[in-house]
Structures are given as structure tokens and as C-alpha cells.
Design an enzyme around this catalytic site. Sequence first.
Site, PDB file in Angstrom:
ATOM      1  N   GLY A  42       0.855  -1.180   0.000  1.00  0.00           N
ATOM      2  CA  GLY A  42       0.000   0.000   0.000  1.00  0.00           C
ATOM      3  C   GLY A  42       0.888   1.226   0.000  1.00  0.00           C
ATOM      4  O   GLY A  42       2.114   1.119  -0.107  1.00  0.00           O
ATOM      5  N   THR A  43       0.287   2.379   0.127  1.00  0.00           N
ATOM      6  CA  THR A  43       1.061   3.609   0.128  1.00  0.00           C
ATOM      7  C   THR A  43       1.943   3.673   1.373  1.00  0.00           C
ATOM      8  O   THR A  43       1.457   3.769   2.491  1.00  0.00           O
ATOM      9  CB  THR A  43       0.127   4.832   0.105  1.00  0.00           C
ATOM     10  N   ASN A  46       4.401  -2.224   3.055  1.00  0.00           N
ATOM     11  CA  ASN A  46       4.347  -3.516   2.384  1.00  0.00           C
ATOM     12  C   ASN A  46       3.809  -4.540   3.373  1.00  0.00           C
ATOM     13  O   ASN A  46       3.985  -4.391   4.585  1.00  0.00           O
ATOM     14  CB  ASN A  46       5.738  -3.953   1.906  1.00  0.00           C
ATOM     15  N   VAL A  47       3.174  -5.588   2.854  1.00  0.00           N
ATOM     16  CA  VAL A  47       2.640  -6.648   3.705  1.00  0.00           C
ATOM     17  C   VAL A  47       3.321  -7.958   3.334  1.00  0.00           C
ATOM     18  O   VAL A  47       3.394  -8.318   2.154  1.00  0.00           O
ATOM     19  CB  VAL A  47       1.111  -6.787   3.549  1.00  0.00           C
ATOM     20  N   ASP A 166     -12.023   3.397   4.658  1.00  0.00           N
ATOM     21  CA  ASP A 166     -11.362   3.019   3.400  1.00  0.00           C
ATOM     22  C   ASP A 166     -11.870   1.656   2.930  1.00  0.00           C
ATOM     23  O   ASP A 166     -11.091   0.744   2.658  1.00  0.00           O
ATOM     24  CB  ASP A 166      -9.844   2.991   3.578  1.00  0.00           C
TER      25      ASP A 166
END
Length: 353
Positions: A42-43, A46-47, A166
Site C-alpha cells: 500500500g502507500t 508492504n505486507v 477506506d
Amino acid sequence: MSEFVTPDVKRTRSSLKIDRETESSPKFVIPPSPFLKQLGYGTGVNVYLLERFSPLKDSYNSPWAVKKINRKTEFTEFSKRLSYEADILKSLKHPNIIGYRSYGKGKDGMPCLMMESGEKSLLSIIECHCENELGPLPAANILKVCSDVASALQYLHVTKRLLHGDIKSANVLIMGDFKTVKLCDFGVAVKLTEKGEACNDEDYVGTECWSASEVFTGDKITTKTDMFAFGLIIWEMIALSPPHVGKLNFEEDLDEQASQEDIEIWEAKQAKCDAEYFKSLGSRPQIPLSELDEEYLPVMEIFYACTESDPNLRPSAKQIVHSLNCLDEIHKSIGVKDEKEREVGEDKGATPI
């Protein structure tokens, strides 16, 4: 026969580390990012997938998902957002919300939020359907997503007084074959008043494609703002695309030898597409009804209700949960009735001994 033997898999282990000086509770050692399998990003974050090895059991426990801040954003707003998300997630206990596990720093000193691992995102399933031309997700799967996500939102809105802020397919995780659906990513959650309105000092972030009209007009942000985005998740599962982005698909290439006049014409067309896209934000996108049969009728009712331009006309998460529970009871009663009729028919057709 050696070619048919399953090869050994090298897995990166995390291990328990005891602080001997303080005899504190065990801490997990998170390997540096290059040694972890990336699940998504994502902005600013990281996952990764963290395989957890237990020396005591000499086996692997259930894996965790680790959200890490990128080095270049360590001391920015994203670091604060991850810490905020950890605090929020730690306070949430619901079967349709991803579980909190821990928060700290990895071996490389980067902030890490450790969570229950979701098997796959709804976005990845939608992309698979699109790439393989499988058409809309089955109505039963869409209703399952609606039921579980609405249950999570009811808990957030009513019990915890939180706006997710979101809602989109990337933040919905699917366990098994739609056995359980869980909501994740609470980094931009908004605190609510007793009336279900955003607190005065809270800012709504969201993602523009899924944002309701009140986000752009500056009107009150309420629980119904989440419900609009909830409706657009339904659109994604049918249209197999993020909402509104189709208006940006300007595919005419500009020749390298183009004249100044051609460049200006191309830029004008691009600007027109951009203008149409921004104009469409906050509105209900047109849905491809030609691909749907009658089993999608309950899905469409929820979609149209949730994407009303007037927030007051949108249903609450609680109302969605109630409606889907009633629908489920109807289906069960019909199933029982059909089963009894089938048994009666079999008895009548049986040959007496």
C-alpha cells in the site's frame, strides 16, 4: 524415481526470543524484508507473510501477516498511521475483522504490525475473474461478502463508534472458499460521535474511487459514508473493475513523431477523460445488468440502496445484516419445504412390500 519426490522447502523461520534480563514475555523476531514473502503493498507500506516456527513443538504455527513501513517513509505520516492502526486493531474483537497479534520493530528496526493472515484479498479474486473472463462473482459469494462485511461494519459503527474510512475490495480478505470474510486495514479509521458523525478533529482519507459525494462536497461524514463504499464493493464483484476508472481508459497512443498540433489534440482528449472521471466520483456507476439473472436481485437491491446520493436514504450496516438474515431464513425455510415435498413424493412412489 527421485524426480517424483517432493523437494525440501526452505522456509524462513521466526523464533521466540526471551529477554533474560527482565524475564519479560516472549518477543517475535521478524526477519528483514528480503527474507519474507510479500503478500501485498500500500502507500508507504508492504505486507509480508511470516512463517512462525515453534522450537517447542518443532513445527510451524499458523502464519501471520506483517505490515511494515518502507524505509523511506519510516518517520513520516505512514509510520504514525501504522502505530494508530495497531492501537485500533488491538481494541477490536470480531469474527469478521482481521485479528491483531503484535506490534513492534523487526530486526532491521522498521515498525511492524503483526496480524492474523488472510488467505487472499477480494481484489485478487476479482482480478482473477477478470483475467480469466469468468464473469461476475456468483451471487451467493457476493451475498456472503455483504453479510460478513456488514456485520463487521455494524460492530465498528455501533459498538466501537468507528468509521472504517477506506472500504474497498483490497481491504476485504477471503478465508477458504468464502467460508469467512474479514475486514482489514484500519490505518485511516475515523472516530465517531454518538450520532454516528465523524468527530470534528477527524479527517476522512479514503480512496477517491470509493468515496461518497459528501467527501467531495464537504458535507458531514457519517457511518453512511462507509455504506456508500460498501455498495461499490458490490459493483466491483459484478463489473470486475474498480469504480469509475474505466473513464480514464484513454488508449490512443501518441506517435513519437507527432506534430505540436497532434500533441495538443491528444492532450485535450486526455484532459476530457480526466474531467469525466473526476465528475463521476461520488456517484453511482452504471452496472452491467445484462450479465445478471434473477438470483442477483437481492444483490442489486443492496447495491442501489447503499449507493443513494443522499446519505439519509442509505441503509445502515445493521439494516443490511437484518435483511440478509431474513433472506437466509427464507432460503432455509424453502429448502426445508422442498425437502419435505421430495420425501412425500418418494413415499407415494414407493412400492409396498
